[in-house]
Write a protein that holds these residues in place. Structure first.
Motif: not given
Length: 177
Positions: A60, A64, A95-96, A99
């Motif tokens: 992540g 990010h 983004d996280f 993941a």
């Protein structure tokens, strides 16, 4: 098992240089630190979350930082009228959240991050002055100089590299400076 990283190959920032070289050197060192913290891990380890309910993971963080590089250098400094790399208004934590422990996701994260870093390095090398504002304004702060963006990026990496230290130590005990 507090092991240290073997072969720390990060490039130290220059101890006696002008402002531009110093800022670029510190940003490079921070980028190399994130890469080192994420090195040698499989998809499962990269996607390991810190602690519930956090969605933070090394993968992540890598995703990010690719998104952050993209936003500051492509969108603000270069003025490209393009969407964010991963995050949207509907999913600001893509983004996280995205993941996940899949090899293809990890490979794409590395590719995107390296691509965005390379773009940023090339762009910065072409901007003549640290006082040069971005071609677009930041929606919250207004016009931003290259100096401000470089310092912000150093701060952004430094903060997240602290997270990466803890995540990596949790995964396999590796610690660094």
């Amino acid at each position: 098992m507090n092991d240290h990283f073997d072969g720390d190959n990060r490039t130290d920032p220059p101890p006696m240089a002008n402002e531009r070289a110093t800022l670029i050197g510190f940003l490079r060192w921070q980028r190399e630190t994130l890469a080192m913290k994420c090195s040698g891990l499989d998809a499962q380890a990269m996607a390991t979350r810190s602690v519930a309910p956090s969605s933070m993971s090394l993968l992540g963080l890598l995703r990010h930082m690719a998104d952050v590089e993209h936003s500051w250098f492509r969108r603000i400094m270069a003025g490209n009228d393009i969407p964010r790399l991963l995050c949207t208004k509907e999913n600001p934590d893509a983004d996280f959240d995205g993941a996940v422990a899949e090899d293809a996701v990890v490979e794409e994260a590395w590719r995107a991050w390296r691509h965005e870093v390379a773009f940023a390095e090339e762009l910065v090398s072409q901007i003549p002055s640290l006082d040069t504002p971005g071609k677009k304004s930041d929606p919250w702060r207004g016009p931003m100089s290259l100096r401000w963006v470089l310092i912000h990026m150093i701060e952004e990496y430094a903060r997240h590299n602290g997270h990466a230290d803890l995540l990596r130590e949790r995964i396999d005990g590796k610690v660094g400076q």
